[in-house]
Write a protein that holds these residues in place. Structure first.
Motif, short mmCIF file in Angstrom:
data_model
loop_
_atom_site.label_atom_id
_atom_site.label_comp_id
_atom_site.label_asym_id
_atom_site.label_seq_id
_atom_site.Cartn_x
_atom_site.Cartn_y
_atom_site.Cartn_z
N ARG A 1 -7.25 4.61 -3.73
CA ARG A 1 -7.40 4.39 -5.04
C ARG A 1 -7.41 6.11 -5.74
O ARG A 1 -6.98 6.04 -6.74
N ARG A 2 -8.07 6.75 -4.84
CA ARG A 2 -8.23 8.37 -5.33
C ARG A 2 -6.99 8.76 -5.51
O ARG A 2 -6.76 9.58 -6.54
N VAL A 3 -5.96 8.57 -4.82
CA VAL A 3 -4.34 9.32 -5.09
C VAL A 3 -3.81 8.33 -6.03
O VAL A 3 -2.51 9.13 -6.34
N LEU A 4 -3.95 7.50 -6.50
CA LEU A 4 -3.38 6.71 -7.39
C LEU A 4 -3.57 7.29 -8.89
O LEU A 4 -4.56 7.77 -9.09
N LYS A 5 -2.27 7.40 -9.45
CA LYS A 5 -2.46 7.64 -11.02
C LYS A 5 -2.93 6.60 -11.60
O LYS A 5 -3.01 5.50 -11.23
N PRO A 6 -3.86 6.70 -13.00
CA PRO A 6 -4.47 5.82 -13.58
C PRO A 6 -3.34 4.79 -14.01
O PRO A 6 -2.26 5.20 -14.56
N GLY A 7 -3.63 3.40 -13.93
CA GLY A 7 -2.58 2.46 -14.04
C GLY A 7 -1.78 2.17 -12.88
O GLY A 7 -0.76 1.58 -12.97
N GLY A 8 -1.91 2.94 -11.69
CA GLY A 8 -1.02 2.87 -10.64
C GLY A 8 -1.18 1.88 -9.89
O GLY A 8 -1.98 0.93 -10.15
N THR A 9 -0.18 1.24 -8.92
CA THR A 9 -0.17 0.26 -8.38
C THR A 9 -0.47 0.31 -6.69
O THR A 9 0.05 1.16 -6.09
N MET A 10 -1.30 -0.72 -6.36
CA MET A 10 -1.38 -0.95 -4.85
C MET A 10 -0.82 -2.18 -4.42
O MET A 10 -1.10 -3.22 -4.81
N LEU A 11 0.06 -1.98 -3.34
CA LEU A 11 0.85 -3.10 -2.89
C LEU A 11 0.47 -3.28 -1.49
O LEU A 11 0.27 -2.30 -0.60
N TYR A 12 -0.09 -4.46 -1.05
CA TYR A 12 -0.41 -4.63 0.37
C TYR A 12 0.07 -6.06 0.89
O TYR A 12 0.35 -6.84 0.24
N CYS A 13 0.38 -5.93 2.24
CA CYS A 13 0.60 -7.16 3.11
C CYS A 13 0.12 -7.03 4.37
O CYS A 13 0.66 -6.13 5.13
N GLU A 14 -0.86 -7.73 4.53
CA GLU A 14 -1.74 -7.47 5.69
C GLU A 14 -2.26 -8.69 6.48
O GLU A 14 -2.44 -9.89 5.67
N HIS A 15 -2.39 -8.82 7.78
CA HIS A 15 -2.94 -9.74 8.43
C HIS A 15 -4.53 -9.60 8.61
O HIS A 15 -4.94 -8.36 8.61
N GLY A 16 -5.25 -10.74 8.83
CA GLY A 16 -6.63 -10.51 8.71
C GLY A 16 -7.26 -11.70 8.92
O GLY A 16 -6.74 -12.74 9.47
N ALA A 17 -8.55 -11.92 8.57
CA ALA A 17 -9.43 -13.03 8.76
C ALA A 17 -8.99 -14.24 8.26
O ALA A 17 -8.85 -14.17 6.81
N ALA A 18 -9.10 -15.12 8.93
CA ALA A 18 -8.43 -16.47 8.46
C ALA A 18 -9.68 -17.48 7.84
O ALA A 18 -10.77 -17.07 8.33
N PRO A 19 -9.35 -18.18 6.84
CA PRO A 19 -10.45 -19.04 6.10
C PRO A 19 -10.76 -20.17 6.84
O PRO A 19 -11.71 -20.72 6.63
N ASP A 20 -10.00 -20.48 7.93
CA ASP A 20 -10.39 -21.82 8.58
C ASP A 20 -11.25 -21.45 9.99
O ASP A 20 -11.07 -20.44 10.59
N THR A 21 -12.28 -22.25 9.87
CA THR A 21 -13.30 -21.97 10.88
C THR A 21 -13.05 -21.82 12.40
O THR A 21 -13.62 -21.02 13.06
N ASN A 22 -12.38 -22.82 12.80
CA ASN A 22 -11.85 -22.92 14.19
C ASN A 22 -10.89 -21.60 14.61
O ASN A 22 -11.06 -20.91 15.54
N VAL A 23 -10.13 -21.18 13.60
CA VAL A 23 -9.12 -20.01 13.81
C VAL A 23 -10.08 -18.81 13.72
O VAL A 23 -9.69 -18.00 14.85
N ALA A 24 -11.14 -18.75 12.79
CA ALA A 24 -12.05 -17.47 12.60
C ALA A 24 -12.66 -17.36 13.98
O ALA A 24 -12.71 -16.00 14.27
#
Length: 206
Positions: free
Chosen positions: A124-147
């Motif tokens: 966030r610090r290095v982005l210009k005002p109005g700049g764009t953050m693009l992300y594609c990440e794996h992470g915590a699943a919403p399903d209880t058993n998978v989590a």
């Protein structure tokens, strides 16, 4: 022994796992959206380089802490018609001035940074005002058993996969860092174990 594993085995393991077809399919939905001066977090390996739109980006700069992955990234950069500048560094302490980038891109990277919140704050610090953050990440699943399985597997997985976490939030963490999410999608990747296959991608702005 752990040092040798991290230096020689992990770059090959990450290079292989993070370029599998289901992952490249998700990368291809996100990377072409980058525009202007771009900063790629975890650029080692160069998996995204062929996906940038040369008509939309002026320069791509990247950081990665792994010398082995940086070598791969620099080799990959030579094959593309875009100005790339890849250097050693960590997402928690970016060697760039404030408000300098039009786009920050993170793909399958925030899972392995040491400080998740600090890395997003730096983005966030290095982005210009109005700049764009693009992300594609794996992470915590919403399903209880998978989590549950993610929590069980994560301690061992982190040791063999370069500090990769399975249980970190994705979209909610981006929002908590002060970004406004303008588009997002999420779901399990095909042909991938569910404990490793929950992915969220999106576009956010400041």
């Amino acid at each position: 022994m752990a040092g040798l594993w991290d230096r020689y085995v992990v770059p090959r393991l990450i290079g292989f796992c993070c370029t599998q077809p289901p992952i490249m399919k998700r990368r291809a939905r996100v990377v072409p959206r980058a525009h202007g001066r771009v900063l790629e977090l975890g650029a080692g390996g160069g998996a995204n380089f062929a996906l940038y739109d040369p008509a939309k980006v002026t320069k791509v700069e990247g950081v990665d802490p792994s010398p082995g992955l940086l070598d791969r990234a620099r080799d990959a950069a030579k094959a593309e018609g875009i100005d790339f500048d890849i250097k050693e560094g960590v997402a928690e302490n970016l060697p760039f001035a404030d408000d300098g980038f039009d786009t920050v891109l993170a793909t399958f990277t925030l899972c392995s940074v040491q400080d998740h919140a600090q890395s997003l704050a730096e983005a966030r610090r290095v982005l210009k005002p109005g700049g764009t953050m693009l992300y594609c990440e794996h992470g915590a699943a919403p399903d209880t058993n998978v989590a549950k399985w993610q929590r069980r597997i994560e301690p061992v997985w982190k040791r063999i996969a370069g500090g990769c976490h399975l249980t970190r939030p994705v979209g909610s963490a981006v929002a908590q860092a002060g970004f406004s999410i303008v588009e997002q999608d999420r779901g399990y990747m095909e042909k991938t174990p569910r404990w490793a296959g929950w992915v969220e991608w999106g576009e956010a702005r400041i």
